[in-house]
Write a protein that holds these residues in place. Structure first.
Motif, short mmCIF file in Angstrom:
data_model
loop_
_atom_site.label_atom_id
_atom_site.label_comp_id
_atom_site.label_asym_id
_atom_site.label_seq_id
_atom_site.Cartn_x
_atom_site.Cartn_y
_atom_site.Cartn_z
N SER A 16 -38.88 -24.20 -39.12
CA SER A 16 -40.16 -24.63 -39.69
C SER A 16 -40.06 -26.12 -40.00
O SER A 16 -39.07 -26.58 -40.56
CB SER A 16 -40.49 -23.85 -40.96
N GLU A 17 -41.11 -26.87 -39.66
CA GLU A 17 -41.14 -28.30 -39.98
C GLU A 17 -41.45 -28.55 -41.44
O GLU A 17 -41.11 -29.61 -41.97
CB GLU A 17 -42.20 -29.00 -39.11
N THR A 18 -42.07 -27.59 -42.11
CA THR A 18 -42.57 -27.83 -43.47
C THR A 18 -41.97 -26.91 -44.53
O THR A 18 -42.01 -27.25 -45.71
CB THR A 18 -44.10 -27.68 -43.50
N GLN A 19 -41.42 -25.76 -44.15
CA GLN A 19 -40.90 -24.80 -45.11
C GLN A 19 -39.38 -24.69 -45.02
O GLN A 19 -38.81 -24.80 -43.94
CB GLN A 19 -41.51 -23.40 -44.85
N SER A 20 -38.73 -24.47 -46.16
CA SER A 20 -37.29 -24.27 -46.16
C SER A 20 -36.96 -22.91 -45.55
O SER A 20 -37.64 -21.92 -45.81
CB SER A 20 -36.74 -24.33 -47.59
N THR A 21 -35.93 -22.90 -44.71
CA THR A 21 -35.50 -21.66 -44.07
C THR A 21 -33.99 -21.52 -44.22
O THR A 21 -33.31 -22.44 -44.68
CB THR A 21 -35.86 -21.66 -42.57
N GLN A 22 -33.44 -20.40 -43.82
CA GLN A 22 -32.01 -20.18 -43.92
C GLN A 22 -31.27 -21.02 -42.87
O GLN A 22 -31.64 -21.03 -41.71
CB GLN A 22 -31.68 -18.69 -43.71
N PHE A 23 -30.24 -21.71 -43.30
CA PHE A 23 -29.45 -22.48 -42.33
C PHE A 23 -28.67 -21.53 -41.42
O PHE A 23 -28.40 -20.38 -41.77
CB PHE A 23 -28.50 -23.43 -43.06
N ASN A 24 -28.29 -22.02 -40.24
CA ASN A 24 -27.56 -21.19 -39.29
C ASN A 24 -26.49 -21.94 -38.51
O ASN A 24 -25.88 -21.38 -37.59
CB ASN A 24 -28.53 -20.49 -38.33
N LEU A 25 -26.27 -23.21 -38.84
CA LEU A 25 -25.27 -24.03 -38.14
C LEU A 25 -24.49 -24.86 -39.16
O LEU A 25 -24.97 -25.14 -40.27
CB LEU A 25 -25.94 -24.95 -37.12
N LEU A 26 -23.31 -25.31 -38.76
CA LEU A 26 -22.44 -26.11 -39.61
C LEU A 26 -21.88 -27.28 -38.81
O LEU A 26 -21.42 -27.10 -37.68
CB LEU A 26 -21.29 -25.25 -40.13
N VAL A 27 -21.92 -28.48 -39.39
CA VAL A 27 -21.33 -29.65 -38.74
C VAL A 27 -20.35 -30.30 -39.71
O VAL A 27 -20.52 -30.23 -40.94
CB VAL A 27 -22.41 -30.66 -38.31
N SER A 28 -19.29 -30.92 -39.19
CA SER A 28 -18.27 -31.52 -40.05
C SER A 28 -17.73 -32.79 -39.42
O SER A 28 -17.86 -33.01 -38.21
CB SER A 28 -17.13 -30.52 -40.31
N GLY A 29 -17.13 -33.65 -40.25
CA GLY A 29 -16.53 -34.87 -39.72
C GLY A 29 -16.17 -35.85 -40.81
O GLY A 29 -16.47 -35.66 -42.00
N TRP A 30 -15.51 -36.94 -40.39
CA TRP A 30 -15.11 -38.02 -41.29
C TRP A 30 -16.03 -39.23 -41.12
O TRP A 30 -15.66 -40.35 -41.42
CB TRP A 30 -13.68 -38.46 -40.98
N GLY A 31 -17.25 -39.01 -40.65
CA GLY A 31 -18.15 -40.11 -40.37
C GLY A 31 -18.80 -40.71 -41.59
O GLY A 31 -18.45 -40.41 -42.74
#
Length: 353
Positions: free
Chosen positions: A159-174
């Motif tokens: 959804s562009e406007t409503q909060s939804t459940q996350f489903n991905l994870l990203v990580s790094g030292w950036g």
């Protein structure tokens, strides 16, 4: 020995920022939390060196049997020249212990279809030289069936406007924000929501060519909070948790994407960040790993998808800030001796049509 991302990086990073300023988009974590020990044990730290420019920083991900994946663009500097050597590190959340000469070498196979102008097929395979520490664990590759399930999930939940459940994870030292002068010395992670390909294509407009089969798009699942990968995170992992396998020893964690590119400021929820879609490159991986994909059966003690960790985490859109940093920008000068001048985060890739 000099530490890659400590005081010297902070002193000389402004040169990098100036060098990257003209670029419109960059490969790139913003709006997240420090990673706990063994929480993302597949994460690797990559430094590449060049003739005439300073070393550059990226991420990579261990997939087992001595192989890792990263982004193809991580092996070229801003002038388009290939790296002359590299070093991989892992097994720790702080990069301050990653010292020159103590990491691992690797041979690199760039995807033959990689297009630097379009930032397409942005993936590379690394064959690691030497035995990795026992606390570095591989992550399973997402299958094509996994990607079909992800695509359906993204279509049903975005959804562009409503909060939804996350489903991905990203990580790094950036970098911890798009306008930050520094990358992070502490490994960080944040959660995202997948964006359907057609919506990603529309939001990028003429800024990027989004191709369904090779790109995976992701952004914050809460539009009022920026969560994003950023400069220095390039080549790192985008992970999906298969809801049907959460109870398994590997918690259903699958490598879905490789950090590729996004907007330079890293401070908006759209257009989304763009990742190389791993399931599209299984043949490429298999062809370069002796004819079969790595066979891995990891046991993960930590669950990085624990929702309680991310409540309220993020930053306001447009602020140029965030809690986590991502894939960095490129630096100048040459070779390991120039670590005295700091390692630059890989990024600032300009999209040329």
């Amino acid at each position: 020995m000099m530490k890659f991302l400590s005081v010297l990086t902070m002193l000389f990073f402004p040169l990098v920022a100036l060098a990257g300023e003209p670029y419109e988009a960059e490969p790139r974590v913003v709006g997240g939390i420090p990673s706990a020990n063994n929480e993302v044990p597949w994460q690797l730290f990559l430094v590449t060196e060049y003739i005439g420019t300073r070393p550059q920083q990226c991420g990579a991900v261990y997939i087992g049997d001595g192989y890792a994946l990263s982004a193809a663009h991580c092996f070229f500097n801003n002038q388009g020249n290939r790296n002359i050597s590299l070093e991989l590190f892992g097994g720790a959340t702080s990069s301050e212990g990653f010292k020159q000469g103590t990491g691992f070498g690797a041979t690199v196979v760039i995807n033959p279809n990689y297009n630097a102008q379009l930032i397409s097929d942005d993936i590379a395979l690394l064959k690691i030289q030497g035995d990795l520490p026992a606390n570095i664990q591989p992550i399973k590759l997402a299958s094509q069936a996994d990607q079909v399930a992800m695509d359906q999930l993204f279509a049903n939940t975005y959804s562009e406007t409503q909060s939804t459940q996350f489903n991905l994870l990203v990580s790094g030292w950036g970098k911890t924000s798009g306008n930050s002068a520094f990358t992070s010395s502490i490994l960080r992670q944040t959660v995202l929501g997948g964006v359907p390909d057609n919506i990603c294509r529309t939001q990028w407009g003429g800024g990027a060519t989004i191709v369904n089969s090779i790109h995976l798009c992701a952004t914050s699942s809460e539009p009022e909070l920026v969560r994003e990968s950023c400069s220095g995170d390039s080549g790192g992992p985008l992970v999906w948790q298969d809801p049907d396998h959460v109870a398994d020893a590997d918690r259903g964690l699958r490598l879905a994407g490789i950090v590729s590119f996004g907007i330079k400021t890293c401070d908006q929820t759209k257009p989304p960040g763009v990742y190389a879609q791993v399931s599209n490159y299984l043949d490429f991986i298999q062809e370069n790993t002796g004819g079969s994909l790595p066979v891995v059966n990891p046991t993960f003690t930590e669950n990085p998808f624990d929702a309680s960790k991310y409540s309220g985490v993020g930053d306001e859109p447009g602020s140029g800030g965030g809690i986590i940093g991502t894939n960095g920008g490129g630096s100048s000068f040459s070779l390991w001796g120039l670590l005295l001048l700091g390692v630059a985060a890989v990024g600032r890739i300009k999209l040329r049509k």
